[in-house]
Design an enzyme around this catalytic site. Sequence first.
Site, PDB file in Angstrom:
ATOM      1  N   ASP A  39       0.852  -1.183   0.000  1.00  0.00           N
ATOM      2  CA  ASP A  39       0.000   0.000   0.000  1.00  0.00           C
ATOM      3  C   ASP A  39       0.893   1.239   0.000  1.00  0.00           C
ATOM      4  O   ASP A  39       1.761   1.373   0.873  1.00  0.00           O
ATOM      5  CB  ASP A  39      -0.882  -0.013   1.249  1.00  0.00           C
ATOM      6  CG  ASP A  39      -1.986   1.032   1.206  1.00  0.00           C
ATOM      7  OD1 ASP A  39      -1.745   2.130   0.684  1.00  0.00           O
ATOM      8  OD2 ASP A  39      -3.092   0.750   1.713  1.00  0.00           O
ATOM      9  N   ASP A  50       4.289  -0.461  -8.537  1.00  0.00           N
ATOM     10  CA  ASP A  50       3.862   0.244  -9.749  1.00  0.00           C
ATOM     11  C   ASP A  50       3.722   1.734  -9.486  1.00  0.00           C
ATOM     12  O   ASP A  50       3.523   2.512 -10.416  1.00  0.00           O
ATOM     13  CB  ASP A  50       2.507  -0.301 -10.225  1.00  0.00           C
ATOM     14  CG  ASP A  50       1.414  -0.054  -9.184  1.00  0.00           C
ATOM     15  OD1 ASP A  50       1.599  -0.483  -8.027  1.00  0.00           O
ATOM     16  OD2 ASP A  50       0.397   0.570  -9.521  1.00  0.00           O
ATOM     17  N   THR A 109       3.916 -11.282  -9.250  1.00  0.00           N
ATOM     18  CA  THR A 109       2.723 -11.374  -8.430  1.00  0.00           C
ATOM     19  C   THR A 109       1.506 -11.307  -9.342  1.00  0.00           C
ATOM     20  O   THR A 109       1.618 -10.993 -10.531  1.00  0.00           O
ATOM     21  CB  THR A 109       2.652 -10.221  -7.415  1.00  0.00           C
ATOM     22  OG1 THR A 109       2.396  -9.000  -8.121  1.00  0.00           O
ATOM     23  CG2 THR A 109       3.951 -10.092  -6.625  1.00  0.00           C
ATOM     24  N   GLU A 124       1.285  -7.773 -10.536  1.00  0.00           N
ATOM     25  CA  GLU A 124       2.299  -7.474 -11.531  1.00  0.00           C
ATOM     26  C   GLU A 124       1.904  -7.985 -12.911  1.00  0.00           C
ATOM     27  O   GLU A 124       2.081  -7.294 -13.923  1.00  0.00           O
ATOM     28  CB  GLU A 124       3.628  -8.088 -11.099  1.00  0.00           C
ATOM     29  CG  GLU A 124       4.808  -7.682 -11.959  1.00  0.00           C
ATOM     30  CD  GLU A 124       6.124  -8.174 -11.385  1.00  0.00           C
ATOM     31  OE1 GLU A 124       7.159  -7.918 -12.003  1.00  0.00           O
ATOM     32  OE2 GLU A 124       6.102  -8.820 -10.295  1.00  0.00           O
TER      33      GLU A 124
END
Length: 213
Positions: free
Chosen positions: A118, A154, A186, A189
């Site tokens: 987060d 990201d 992930t 991802e």
Amino acid sequence: MRMRRKPNLIPRLERCAHVLENSPEELRGSWLDVYPGFGELHVELGCGKGRFTCGMAELNPKVLLAAVEKVPDALVVAMERCCERGLLNLRFLAQDAANLEEYFAPGEVSRIYINFPDPWPKKRQYKRRLTAPAFQKLCWDILRPEGEIWFKTDNSDLFEWSLEQYSLCGWTLLDVSRDWRGTVMTDYEAKFREQGVGINRLVAAKGEVFKCG
């Protein structure tokens, strides 16, 4: 976004109970003694549904990987993936990463993975970021000399901020990329890659002295 409650959560967790460490504090300082045959201990913080987790465990069969995840609905999927693949070098902790020092002794861990945490974007929230100095200190303490953090996100703002914070706190920055294209991903991802979203990634190696705080 809150994850949808999984049906039959408890029986699903029970079927995978053999890969869950219910009392990880009892293993503190002795993970590699309790599980002999592994050369290193790696830790993933917030493993989510376990796609990356299982991929890394498969690639590194001589490494014991401890995956921390406090959300049961994500944890059960990760555990099921592990069991389906028959992975013997993977254990899960249904715990909060903020309590790392309770589960791992100083210098016990060789590598820590932090994937897509987060970002806590508001300025007043910066202390809650997993790359904030206070949390860095937890990681620093459990890592062996020259141990590493592998961090991916990201979020460009979080990444640039984290680069600065790691440098200020005494880490050596390695393999910094703003367009990472690794093969072990992930679920987030993989989704971002399909959408053409750039992935930021760095490796921070433990230095001689922690300089923050």
